[in-house]
Design an enzyme around this catalytic site. Sequence first.
Site, PDB file in Angstrom:
ATOM      1  N   GLY A  57       0.820  -1.213   0.000  1.00 18.16           N
ATOM      2  CA  GLY A  57       0.000   0.000   0.000  1.00 18.16           C
ATOM      3  C   GLY A  57       0.850   1.258   0.000  1.00 18.16           C
ATOM      4  O   GLY A  57       0.913   1.983   1.001  1.00 18.16           O
ATOM      5  N   GLU A 111      12.004  -5.448  -4.531  1.00 18.71           N
ATOM      6  CA  GLU A 111      11.056  -5.628  -5.634  1.00 18.71           C
ATOM      7  C   GLU A 111      11.814  -5.759  -6.960  1.00 18.71           C
ATOM      8  O   GLU A 111      11.542  -6.638  -7.761  1.00 18.71           O
ATOM      9  CB  GLU A 111      10.089  -4.435  -5.683  1.00 18.71           C
ATOM     10  CG  GLU A 111       9.007  -4.580  -6.746  1.00 18.71           C
ATOM     11  CD  GLU A 111       7.950  -3.479  -6.646  1.00 18.71           C
ATOM     12  OE1 GLU A 111       8.200  -2.454  -5.976  1.00 18.71           O
ATOM     13  OE2 GLU A 111       6.877  -3.657  -7.260  1.00 18.71           O
ATOM     14  N   GLU A 113       9.240   7.402 -17.518  1.00 12.72           N
ATOM     15  CA  GLU A 113       9.833   8.729 -17.347  1.00 12.72           C
ATOM     16  C   GLU A 113      10.669   8.785 -16.071  1.00 12.72           C
ATOM     17  O   GLU A 113      11.724   9.421 -16.043  1.00 12.72           O
ATOM     18  CB  GLU A 113       8.732   9.801 -17.325  1.00 12.72           C
ATOM     19  CG  GLU A 113       8.063  10.050 -18.674  1.00 12.72           C
ATOM     20  CD  GLU A 113       7.093   8.946 -19.088  1.00 12.72           C
ATOM     21  OE1 GLU A 113       6.703   8.110 -18.230  1.00 12.72           O
ATOM     22  OE2 GLU A 113       6.722   8.889 -20.275  1.00 12.72           O
TER      23      GLU A 113
HETATM   24  C1  FAD Z   1      -0.615  -2.748 -13.010  1.00 11.40           C
HETATM   25  C2  FAD Z   1      -0.174  -1.895 -11.896  1.00 11.40           C
HETATM   26  C3  FAD Z   1       0.046  -2.423 -10.640  1.00 11.40           C
HETATM   27  C4  FAD Z   1       0.437  -1.606  -9.576  1.00 11.40           C
HETATM   28  N1  FAD Z   1       0.588  -2.165  -8.327  1.00 11.40           N
HETATM   29  C5  FAD Z   1       0.879  -1.350  -7.277  1.00 11.40           C
HETATM   30  C6  FAD Z   1       0.935  -1.876  -5.948  1.00 11.40           C
HETATM   31  O1  FAD Z   1       0.718  -3.068  -5.728  1.00 11.40           O
HETATM   32  N2  FAD Z   1       1.205  -1.049  -4.929  1.00 11.40           N
HETATM   33  C7  FAD Z   1       1.442   0.285  -5.126  1.00 11.40           C
HETATM   34  O2  FAD Z   1       1.700   0.986  -4.164  1.00 11.40           O
HETATM   35  N3  FAD Z   1       1.385   0.829  -6.375  1.00 11.40           N
HETATM   36  C8  FAD Z   1       1.108   0.034  -7.454  1.00 11.40           C
HETATM   37  N4  FAD Z   1       1.043   0.568  -8.717  1.00 11.40           N
HETATM   38  C9  FAD Z   1       1.185   2.020  -8.871  1.00 11.40           C
HETATM   39  C10 FAD Z   1       2.393   2.514  -9.620  1.00 11.40           C
HETATM   40  O3  FAD Z   1       3.534   2.424  -8.829  1.00 11.40           O
HETATM   41  C11 FAD Z   1       2.083   3.957 -10.061  1.00 11.40           C
HETATM   42  O4  FAD Z   1       1.066   3.885 -11.023  1.00 11.40           O
HETATM   43  C12 FAD Z   1       3.249   4.665 -10.620  1.00 11.40           C
HETATM   44  O5  FAD Z   1       4.224   4.894  -9.642  1.00 11.40           O
HETATM   45  C13 FAD Z   1       2.867   6.000 -11.285  1.00 11.40           C
HETATM   46  O6  FAD Z   1       2.096   6.788 -10.451  1.00 11.40           O
HETATM   47  P1  FAD Z   1       0.718   7.415 -10.974  1.00 11.40           P
HETATM   48  O7  FAD Z   1      -0.106   6.306 -11.502  1.00 11.40           O
HETATM   49  O8  FAD Z   1       0.145   8.233  -9.907  1.00 11.40           O
HETATM   50  O9  FAD Z   1       1.100   8.346 -12.208  1.00 11.40           O
HETATM   51  P2  FAD Z   1       1.701   9.834 -12.112  1.00 11.40           P
HETATM   52  O10 FAD Z   1       2.814   9.867 -11.161  1.00 11.40           O
HETATM   53  O11 FAD Z   1       0.588  10.787 -11.918  1.00 11.40           O
HETATM   54  O12 FAD Z   1       2.270  10.010 -13.565  1.00 11.40           O
HETATM   55  C14 FAD Z   1       1.476  10.340 -14.700  1.00 11.40           C
HETATM   56  C15 FAD Z   1       2.406  10.570 -15.864  1.00 11.40           C
HETATM   57  O13 FAD Z   1       3.273  11.677 -15.584  1.00 11.40           O
HETATM   58  C16 FAD Z   1       4.615  11.319 -15.690  1.00 11.40           C
HETATM   59  N5  FAD Z   1       5.408  12.033 -14.693  1.00 11.40           N
HETATM   60  C17 FAD Z   1       5.187  12.205 -13.388  1.00 11.40           C
HETATM   61  N6  FAD Z   1       6.161  12.894 -12.794  1.00 11.40           N
HETATM   62  C18 FAD Z   1       7.073  13.168 -13.750  1.00 11.40           C
HETATM   63  C19 FAD Z   1       8.319  13.847 -13.785  1.00 11.40           C
HETATM   64  N7  FAD Z   1       8.885  14.380 -12.705  1.00 11.40           N
HETATM   65  N8  FAD Z   1       8.966  13.902 -14.979  1.00 11.40           N
HETATM   66  C20 FAD Z   1       8.437  13.364 -16.093  1.00 11.40           C
HETATM   67  N9  FAD Z   1       7.265  12.724 -16.132  1.00 11.40           N
HETATM   68  C21 FAD Z   1       6.590  12.626 -14.972  1.00 11.40           C
HETATM   69  C22 FAD Z   1       4.620   9.827 -15.412  1.00 11.40           C
HETATM   70  O14 FAD Z   1       5.765   9.202 -15.941  1.00 11.40           O
HETATM   71  C23 FAD Z   1       3.342   9.386 -16.099  1.00 11.40           C
HETATM   72  O15 FAD Z   1       3.549   9.205 -17.458  1.00 11.40           O
HETATM   73  C24 FAD Z   1       0.650  -0.234  -9.794  1.00 11.40           C
HETATM   74  C25 FAD Z   1       0.451   0.299 -11.072  1.00 11.40           C
HETATM   75  C26 FAD Z   1       0.049  -0.498 -12.116  1.00 11.40           C
HETATM   76  C27 FAD Z   1      -0.168   0.114 -13.461  1.00 11.40           C
END
Ligand code: FAD
Lengths: 343, 383
Positions: free
Chosen positions: B127, B242, B366
Amino acid sequence: MRATFTEEQREIGATVGALADADRGTARELQSGPWRAPAADGPLLRDFGLLGVPEPAGGIGSGLIDLLVAVEALGGRLVPSRFPAHAAAVQLLCGEERRTGPLPDEVLDGRRVLTLAVDVPGSSGWADGVAPDPLVRTLVPYAAQADGVVALGPDGVWFADPVRTTARQSVDPSVPLSDLTVAVPERTQPAGTGPLRAALVVAAELCGVAQGAIDLAAEQARTRRQFGQVIGAFQGVAFPLAEAATARKAAWDLTLYAAWAVDTGRPDAGIQVHAAKAAAGQAAVFAAERCIQVHGGMGITMEADPHLFLRRAFVLDARCGRGSWHRRRTGELRIRARRAGRG
Amino acid sequence: MDFADSDTDLAFRREVGRWLDGALADVPDQEELTQDEREHWSRVWQDRLCAGNWAGLSWPVAHGGRGMDALAQAVFNEEAAVRGAPYPLNGVGMMLAGPTIIAHGTDAQQARHLPGILRGDEYWCQGFSEPGSGSDLASLTTAATRVDGGWRINGAKIWTSNAHNASKCLLLARTDPDAPKHRGITYFLAPMDGFTVRSLVMINGDTEFNEMFLDDVFVADDDVLGGVGNGWTVALTTLAFERGSMALNLWVWARQAVDRLIDVAVERGVADDSAFADAVGALQCDAEAVRIGSMRMLGESRAGGVPGPETSALKSLWARVVQHANRLAVQLDEAGGVLVDGDGAAARMRRYLRARAHTIEGGTEEVQKSILAERVLRLPRSR
Ligand SMILES: Cc1cc2nc3c(=O)[nH]c(=O)nc-3n(C[C@H](O)[C@H](O)[C@H](O)COP(=O)(O)OP(=O)(O)OC[C@H]3O[C@@H](n4cnc5c(N)ncnc54)[C@H](O)[C@@H]3O)c2cc1C
C-alpha cells in the site's frame, strides 16, 4: 554467475585509456591532410598485439573480451590508430586456429601491420555469400598504411595480394578507406568464427564511440545554460541522452556476451554477434546525433567535436557487414530457431 | 568475464528444475486462462511453494528460510518463468514483506509476521501509491495520528495489486505533517481489518489491482517497522527487493513475447518477410540485452557491488520489447486488432493492453529515464 570484469581487464581498460587520452584531438587533426600515425599507434601495435589471440594461433591465453576492452577505450577517444583494423584482421585469421597454427611473429608484435578486406561493393553483408566480383572489396581501412591484407571470401580467409588499390573519400578522413582488387588466392583457409571475431572488434569500437559521444553530450548538458539553468535540467534534453545511454549499455552487454559465446564455442555465437554488431552501430549513430543536437548551432560547426563521432560511427557501422544487415540476420536466425524448436 | 553458471549454481539450477517439472505437471498454460482461473492456479502454486519449502528460499535459516542468496532466488524465479509457472499469489509476502521485515523488524515482529508467509496463510499487499501520490511517492498524505497504544490512520491507497486476496498490508502513512516530506513518513505492517477494498477494472478487463479506503483504521505501535519517521528508508529497501525479485524474470517475459510474436507470424504466413525479420532482429537485440544485463547486474552484486541505475535501463528495455512485440502480434491479426472475437485475437489484445502497464508499474518510464539522467549522466534532478 561471475559476469564481472577481471582485474586484468580493468587494467587493460585503464592502460589503453591513458594511451588514448594522449591522442584526444588526433582524429580532428587528421580530418585534413594525409593520415599520420597517432602517438599511441606504435605502442598499441607492439604491446597489445596478443590480446584476444587464441593460444594455438600464437597467443598467451588472453580472451577476446580483453581485446574488446582495449578497442572500446580507443573508440571513446576516436583514436585514429591502425590497431583496431589490425586486430580485426588478426581475429579474422583466428577462426579455425587449431587448423591454421600460429600467426607470424612479426604480425603479433606489430612489425607487420595488417588490415582487413571483408566488405563487398553493393552488398550490405560480408563476403561469405556469392559476391558479384569475388576479388573486389570495399571500405578497406588503412590500405595504403598497412603491410598486409587479410581478405574474406566464400571459401575462407587468406593473406591477399592487392593488384589495385583505389583510394576513396571517407566521410571520416581520419580513417582512410579504399577499394581493393586482390589477386586470385592460391589457397584459402577456413574462416570458421573469424568473421564473427572481426565483427566484434568493430562492435567494441562502436560502443566506445557511443560512450564518447554520450560523455561529450552530457558534459554540454551540464554546463550550457539557457532560461537561467543548465539545459540538462530540461527533460526534453535529458531523456534522449538517457535513451542513448541505455542503447549503449545494451550494445556493450551484447558485445561482451557475444565474445564470451565465440570464445567458449557456444552454438548461439553467430546470432549473438549479429545482434551485437547491429546494436552497436545503432547506439553509436544515435548517440552521435543526439550529441550534435545537444550542442545546438555549435553542433553543426566543423569546429566542434560532435560530428567527429557521427563520422566514425558511420564508417564503423558499415565495416564487417552493415548494421542493418546484421539486424536482419539476427531476426532471420531467431525466427528459424523458434520454428525449429516448435518442430 | 564468465557468463556460465558455476558448478554449484548449475547443481542448484538442476535441483530447482527437477522440482518445478514435477510440481508443474498438472498446471495448465496460464496464458489461455481467465483471470479467475489464473488466480486459482496462483493460489495452488503458492501452496506448493510453501509445502516444498521454497517460500523463504533467500531468507536466513534463523527465520525459517533456506539461507540462500538473492541470486539463488532469481534463478528459482527464472526457472519457474521459463516453464510458464503461475505467479505465486503471495509474491509480495515472499519477496517484499519477508525480506523487509528481516532487514528492519524487531525480533517480535519477525516472530509475528514471518511464519504466516512461510505457511502460506497470510497474504500481503503493498500500500504505497495514493490517488495524489504516484511518481512523487514521498508526497503521500494518508495520515496517521497518535492514539493510545498506536495510530489511527485515514486516507486512500490506489493501484494496490492483490489487495483483494491479502490480509496484511505494507502501509506507508504520514506521521509528521510538519517534517520535510521524506522524513515524516512511517512504515506500518498493517492488518487489513477495517480497510475497504474496491477492485478496479484494468483496460484489458482484468481486476488485478484495487483502491483501498482507510477510515479510522487502528494500527498498534508494535506494527511500526523501522521506527517512527523512518518510513522512507524502509520503503526504499522494499523497492530494492522488488527490483531484485524480478532480476531474471524480465528477460524470460521478453523472450516469451517475441516467441509468441513469431508463432503468430508463422500462422499468418509472414514469417519469411524481410520486414518482419528486421523487426524481430531489433526485438531480439533488446531482449538479449535484458538477459545479459541482468546477468552482469547479479554478477556485480554477488561480487559485493550494489546494483546501480542500470536496473532502470533494463526495466526500460524490457518494457519496450514486450510492448512492441505485443503490438506487432495484434497488428498481424486478421483485422489488425479491431476484431477480437476469435480466441487467439482476444488473448493477444488482452496481453497487448496489459503490457501498456509495463511503462507505468514499478516506476514509470519517465521516472526510469530521470534516474538514468541523474545518476549515469550526472544531470540535474528533474523530479
Ligand atoms: C498494473 C499496476 C500495478 C500496480 N501495483 C501497485 C501496488 O501493488 N502497490 C502500489 O503501491 N502501487 C502500485 N502501482 C502504482 C504505480 O507504482 C504507479 O502507477 C506509478 O508509480 C505511477 O504513479 P501514478 O499512476 O500516480 O502516475 P503519475 O505519477 O501521476 O504520472 C502520470 C504521468 O506523468 C509522468 N510524470 C510524473 N512525474 C514526472 C516527472 N517528474 N517527470 C516526467 N514525467 C513525470 C509519469 O511518468 C506518467 O507518465 C501499480 C500500477 C500499475 C499500473
